[in-house]
Design a protein around this motif. Structure first.
Motif, mmCIF file in Angstrom:
data_model
loop_
_atom_site.group_PDB
_atom_site.id
_atom_site.type_symbol
_atom_site.label_atom_id
_atom_site.label_comp_id
_atom_site.label_asym_id
_atom_site.label_seq_id
_atom_site.Cartn_x
_atom_site.Cartn_y
_atom_site.Cartn_z
ATOM 1 N N ALA A 105 0.510 -1.105 -0.189
ATOM 2 C CA ALA A 105 0.358 0.367 0.043
ATOM 3 C C ALA A 105 0.629 1.363 0.345
ATOM 4 C CB ALA A 105 -0.884 0.162 1.539
ATOM 5 N N LEU A 106 0.306 1.853 -0.694
ATOM 6 C CA LEU A 106 1.367 3.432 -0.553
ATOM 7 C C LEU A 106 0.470 4.401 -0.083
ATOM 8 C CD1 LEU A 106 3.727 5.555 -1.499
ATOM 9 C CD2 LEU A 106 2.027 5.744 -3.641
ATOM 10 N N CYS A 107 0.785 5.530 0.790
ATOM 11 C CA CYS A 107 0.548 7.058 1.271
ATOM 12 C C CYS A 107 0.487 7.533 0.301
ATOM 13 C CB CYS A 107 0.304 6.798 2.714
ATOM 14 S SG CYS A 107 -0.198 8.476 3.548
ATOM 15 N N GLY A 108 0.326 8.767 -0.122
ATOM 16 C CA GLY A 108 0.577 9.749 -0.526
ATOM 17 C C GLY A 108 -0.740 11.141 -0.248
ATOM 18 N N GLY A 109 -0.169 12.127 -0.905
ATOM 19 C CA GLY A 109 -1.086 13.240 -0.214
ATOM 20 C C GLY A 109 -0.763 14.296 0.617
ATOM 21 N N ALA A 110 -0.031 13.691 1.717
ATOM 22 C CA ALA A 110 0.283 14.480 2.936
ATOM 23 C C ALA A 110 1.279 13.356 4.140
ATOM 24 C CB ALA A 110 -1.094 14.642 3.914
ATOM 25 N N ALA A 111 1.250 13.996 5.477
ATOM 26 C CA ALA A 111 1.943 12.678 5.946
ATOM 27 C C ALA A 111 1.464 11.843 6.887
ATOM 28 C CB ALA A 111 3.248 13.617 6.700
ATOM 29 N N LEU A 112 1.862 10.854 6.700
ATOM 30 C CA LEU A 112 1.191 9.965 7.717
ATOM 31 C C LEU A 112 1.996 9.615 8.951
ATOM 32 C CD1 LEU A 112 -1.656 7.919 7.135
ATOM 33 C CD2 LEU A 112 0.632 5.629 7.044
ATOM 34 N N SER A 113 1.383 9.638 9.815
ATOM 35 C CA SER A 113 1.671 9.803 11.647
ATOM 36 C C SER A 113 2.406 8.354 11.393
ATOM 37 C CB SER A 113 1.215 9.773 12.398
ATOM 38 O OG SER A 113 -0.238 8.835 12.603
ATOM 39 N N HIS A 114 3.631 8.323 12.127
ATOM 40 C CA HIS A 114 4.274 7.298 12.569
ATOM 41 C C HIS A 114 3.727 6.041 13.479
ATOM 42 C CE1 HIS A 114 7.958 5.260 14.154
ATOM 43 N NE2 HIS A 114 7.786 4.343 14.500
ATOM 44 N N GLU A 115 2.644 6.918 13.757
ATOM 45 C CA GLU A 115 1.960 5.496 14.836
ATOM 46 C C GLU A 115 0.626 4.467 14.705
ATOM 47 O OE1 GLU A 115 -0.765 5.312 18.508
ATOM 48 O OE2 GLU A 115 0.043 6.769 17.931
ATOM 49 N N THR A 116 0.179 5.545 12.599
ATOM 50 C CA THR A 116 -0.455 4.702 11.818
ATOM 51 C C THR A 116 0.135 3.880 11.038
ATOM 52 O OG1 THR A 116 -2.660 6.398 12.029
ATOM 53 C CG2 THR A 116 -2.222 5.370 10.200
ATOM 54 N N GLN A 117 0.888 4.000 10.793
ATOM 55 C CA GLN A 117 2.069 3.453 9.178
ATOM 56 C C GLN A 117 2.366 2.493 10.046
ATOM 57 O OE1 GLN A 117 5.731 5.119 7.838
ATOM 58 N NE2 GLN A 117 5.920 4.533 6.640
ATOM 59 N N GLU A 118 3.196 2.694 11.430
ATOM 60 C CA GLU A 118 4.001 1.595 12.149
ATOM 61 C C GLU A 118 2.678 -0.104 11.654
ATOM 62 O OE1 GLU A 118 7.293 0.960 14.638
ATOM 63 O OE2 GLU A 118 5.161 1.589 16.010
ATOM 64 N N PHE A 119 1.303 0.466 12.529
ATOM 65 C CA PHE A 119 0.650 0.147 13.203
ATOM 66 C C PHE A 119 -0.084 -0.795 12.189
ATOM 67 C CE2 PHE A 119 -4.548 -0.522 13.308
ATOM 68 C CZ PHE A 119 -4.314 -2.155 14.789
ATOM 69 N N VAL A 130 3.314 -0.101 4.368
ATOM 70 C CA VAL A 130 2.133 1.131 3.994
ATOM 71 C C VAL A 130 3.660 1.335 3.739
ATOM 72 C CG1 VAL A 130 0.816 3.329 4.436
ATOM 73 C CG2 VAL A 130 0.458 0.733 5.684
ATOM 74 N N LEU A 131 3.650 2.627 2.443
ATOM 75 C CA LEU A 131 5.074 3.012 2.186
ATOM 76 C C LEU A 131 4.531 4.520 2.181
ATOM 77 C CD1 LEU A 131 6.204 0.290 -0.853
ATOM 78 C CD2 LEU A 131 7.651 0.870 2.198
ATOM 79 N N GLN A 132 5.067 5.339 2.332
ATOM 80 C CA GLN A 132 4.687 6.761 2.262
ATOM 81 C C GLN A 132 5.497 7.550 0.788
ATOM 82 O OE1 GLN A 132 3.773 9.492 4.660
ATOM 83 N NE2 GLN A 132 4.925 8.110 6.295
ATOM 84 N N GLY A 133 5.018 8.290 0.346
ATOM 85 C CA GLY A 133 5.794 8.798 -1.004
ATOM 86 C C GLY A 133 5.584 10.642 -0.658
ATOM 87 N N TYR A 134 5.573 11.078 -2.099
ATOM 88 C CA TYR A 134 6.078 12.022 -1.778
ATOM 89 C C TYR A 134 6.196 13.254 -3.164
ATOM 90 C CZ TYR A 134 7.839 17.263 -1.527
ATOM 91 O OH TYR A 134 7.591 18.544 -2.411
ATOM 92 N N GLY A 135 4.867 14.575 -2.890
ATOM 93 C CA GLY A 135 4.965 14.686 -4.810
ATOM 94 C C GLY A 135 4.094 15.172 -4.567
ATOM 95 N N MET A 136 2.939 16.165 -6.407
ATOM 96 C CA MET A 136 2.961 18.054 -6.008
ATOM 97 C C MET A 136 2.299 17.210 -7.624
ATOM 98 S SD MET A 136 5.243 19.551 -5.370
ATOM 99 C CE MET A 136 5.979 18.371 -4.623
#
Length: 687
Positions: free
Chosen positions: A412-426, A434-440
């Motif tokens: 799974a990928l999360c984008g659009g804004a920052a995801l909290s450490h706690e939620t990503q870890e859970f 759950v991977l995070q990305g950054y862009g616009m």
């Protein structure tokens, strides 16, 4: 300084106040411009996928079979008296997924393209797509691209002014939409004189069609079926002569507009194809044609648009869903979209992942003392990777949790804004990595993406192979490239970065936006980590200096506080003469009610089960409970005292794009929130 794992420094030595340029370690010598030789346009992607995977299911959808209404009673406080009201909720009964093959989709695109050409839609014209995320959105988008027509995007949640802007600014000659959006279109079409053609899918009511005809008798209004018939019957010459070129504009994608009118980001075929090529180079070894991708974010959002194109190129099956029908709780006599489609891949914004986490925790909290203890023990074992026992916990406990997302989800990928450490870890421990990305929008969605090989909490990954990045000092906030680790504003450049905004020379010629040597200034503050990945730590415009002279970063605080179990959405607010910030909170109703029933705070004497949300939100003891829990989350994240909340205001009205309190991409509309709740904010500070 060297970061051999994820990115590497290239080019000349750094200039004063700047870090050296960095590129992805998988392609440091050249920036990627295409997924493979011969793929130069979006039209080429369509043809490639149809040739390579002709009989494979490409796109899937569900039809509405029935609408079921359920009546429920709610208790409200009106003028100090308890009043019982009845409210009606609507639920959908949906069909199983139905599919069209890659070859079938290509042929249908060609028929629609022929129909558009017969309607006189000329090469270089701009056609607006004002519709929800469906197969037909992609059908119209590809049809336009295949005959050299540019699309302009409009979120389906746009109000009249926003829609008028996205139709008028690019001089759209036509618009594709859904029947439920025709009433909004009918109210603005009189003031959009360049629009000559309206196409809608499914069935529209005669009344709304008549209202459009009265407002603009000169406009042709056709159903998608009529356009398909027109294309089938058409004697239009070979459309190959109208195939787009790499440098042609494929899309004017309007930003969600958090700071004024949406800006139209000009994206060429070259920009989009470079982005697709970068996805394949960066993540291709992790993505397979036998994967299943569940699509539900707006296609008017660049992340969804580029993701779907990339996965289409790879021959992956995409199934369309809707936020309102994702889970079993929101449908009747059928499974929700996740259960019915059983995806292996998902992409979502933080609000989606936060909702999934809180939904899981809500069920755990209601499951009884023993079940709750077993879950948390299993979580601790797997989180700490205890040999053998973590595998047992995964098989026995978390397999049931994964079943809630279909049982096959593997990435799974999360984008659009920052995801909290706690939620990503859970989520990564209990359901899926759950991977995070950054862009616009300006970067075609992705500047950096974390891969499983580089996994680290809080990081947004390494540069995409089509983009190079450098950090530049932000001295007023002490974000300096001379710091250790390096910090500064993120500047980006490369073939997937836009050349500018549509009809906005004021911005295109502004060196504070686009520098003379081709850099786009993002306004975000980043930090290079020792493994060569990037972490986004701030946003320049959302830095606030408090009375002690120290800055706090509103978006960073929100990303952490949002993981509080009682918070569905949060807007942190601060003024220069405050000691600490306060926050507007739209509560997570189910979790809040459960807590009030099972362990009510001192002083709470309300009816947690039946009282309406506004009554609960107004209760001082409830506000104190939410404040205490938020600050506990902040303290666990090592917040400084000035970053902890002084007060919270609980709001019972949901923050939606329709209310104007968030954008269609779920970003906060701070000015609108501050204006709506200005009295409550003032009262919180004065208290």
């Amino acid at each position: 300084m060297s970061y051999p794992i994820g990115s590497r420094e290239i080019g000349p030595e750094a200039q004063p106040g700047q870090a050296r340029i960095r590129r992805s370690n998988v392609s440091p010598d050249v920036l990627v411009t295409e997924p493979q030789e011969g793929i130069h346009t979006v039209y080429d992607i369509l043809q490639h996928a149809a040739r390579t995977y002709p009989n494979k299911d490409a796109l899937g959808w569900r039809d509405i079979e029935n609408v079921i209404e359920e009546e429920k009673e709610v208790i409200k406080m009106v003028a100090g008296k308890t009043v019982t009201e009845k409210k009606t909720w609507k639920y959908f009964q949906l069909s199983p997924y139905r599919y069209i093959t890659f070859a079938g989709f290509r042929d249908k695109v060609a028929t629609v393209a022929s129909g558009l050409a017969s309607l006189g839609i000329a090469p270089g014209a701009v056609f607006n797509v004002y519709a929800g995320t469906t197969v037909n959105w992609q059908l119209m988008s590809h049809a336009c691209a295949s005959i050299g027509v540019t699309i302009a995007t409009a979120y389906e949640t746009l109000g009249e002014e926003g829609l008028k802007h996205s139709l008028s600014e690019p001089d759209c000659v036509g618009v594709f939409t859904n029947p439920d959006l025709l009433p909004t279109l009918s109210k603005v079409i009189e003031n959009t004189p360049t629009v000559k053609t309206v196409i809608y899918d499914d069935k529209a009511t005669p009344a709304v069609l008549e209202s459009i005809a009265r407002a603009r008798p000169d406009v042709k209004v056709l159903s998608l079926e009529e356009v398909l018939k027109l294309g089938s019957d058409s004697s239009i010459p070979d459309l190959a002569a109208r195939a787009p070129k790499r440098e042609d504009l494929v899309c004017i994608m309007y930003t969600s507009g958090t700071t004024g009118s949406p800006k139209g980001v000009m994206l060429t075929h070259a920009n989009i194809i470079s982005a697709v090529g970068a996805v394949i180079k960066h993540l291709g070894h992790r993505l397979h044609s036998n994967d299943f991708f569940l699509a539900f974010l707006p296609l008017a959002h660049i992340l969804e648009y580029v993701t779907e194109l990339s996965l289409f190129y790879l021959g992956m099956t995409t199934g369309y869903g809707k936020i309102k029908t994702l889970t079993d709780a929101s449908v009747r006599n059928c499974q929700g979209d996740i259960g019915a489609f059983r995806p292996t891949l998902m992409v979502g914004v933080p609000a989606v992942w936060e909702a999934i986490r809180k939904g899981v925790l809500g069920k755990v909290n209601k499951s009884g003392v023993i079940s709750k203890a077993v879950f948390h023990a299993a979580y601790t074992l797997k989180k700490n990777k205890v040999p053998l026992l973590s595998a047992v916990a995964d098989a026995i406990v978390f397999s049931k949790v994964r079943a809630q997302t279909g049982g096959r989800l593997r990435l799974a990928l999360c984008g659009g804004a920052a995801l909290s450490h706690e939620t990503q870890e859970f989520l990564s421990v209990s359901i899926v990595t759950v991977l995070q990305g950054y862009g616009m929008t300006e970067s075609c969605g992705m500047c950096t993406v974390l891969t499983p090989d580089q996994f680290i909490y809080g990081s947004v990954g390494t540069p995409m192979p089509s983009i190079e990045i450098k950090l530049v000092d932000v001295p007023e906030a002490n974000y300096l490239t001379s710091n250790s680790p390096q910090q500064g504003e993120v500047w980006i450049r490369g073939p997937s970065v836009t050349g500018g905004y549509f009809k906005r020379d004021d911005l295109n010629k502004d060196p504070n936006v686009f520098t003379p040597d081709g850099w786009f200034r993002t306004g975000d503050v980043g930090q290079w980590n020792v493994d060569g990945t990037l972490t986004i730590i701030d946003r320049i415009k959302n830095l606030v200096k408090l009375q002690g002279g120290e800055y706090i970063a509103l978006e960073r605080l929100e990303s952490i506080y949002k993981s509080c179990q009682y918070v569905a959405n949060i807007c942190v607010h601060a003024v220069p003469d405050a000691r600490q910030p306060m926050a507007l909170v739209f509560p997570h109703e189910a979790n809040l009610r459960h807590a009030l029933i099972t362990s009510p705070p001192p002083g709470f004497a309300g009816d947690a089960q039946h009282s309406d949300l506004s009554t609960i939100c107004a209760d001082k003891s409830v506000q104190s409970m939410v404040l205490k829990e938020c600050n506990a989350v902040g303290k666990s994240a090592n917040f400084k005292t000035i970053e902890l909340l002084e007060a919270v205001v609980l709001t019972s009205d949901e923050w939606t794009p329709e209310s104007g309190l968030v954008t269609p991409a779920q970003k906060l509309q701070r000015r609108a929130l501050h204006h709506k709740y200005k009295d409550e904010i003032a009262a919180a500070y004065s208290a």
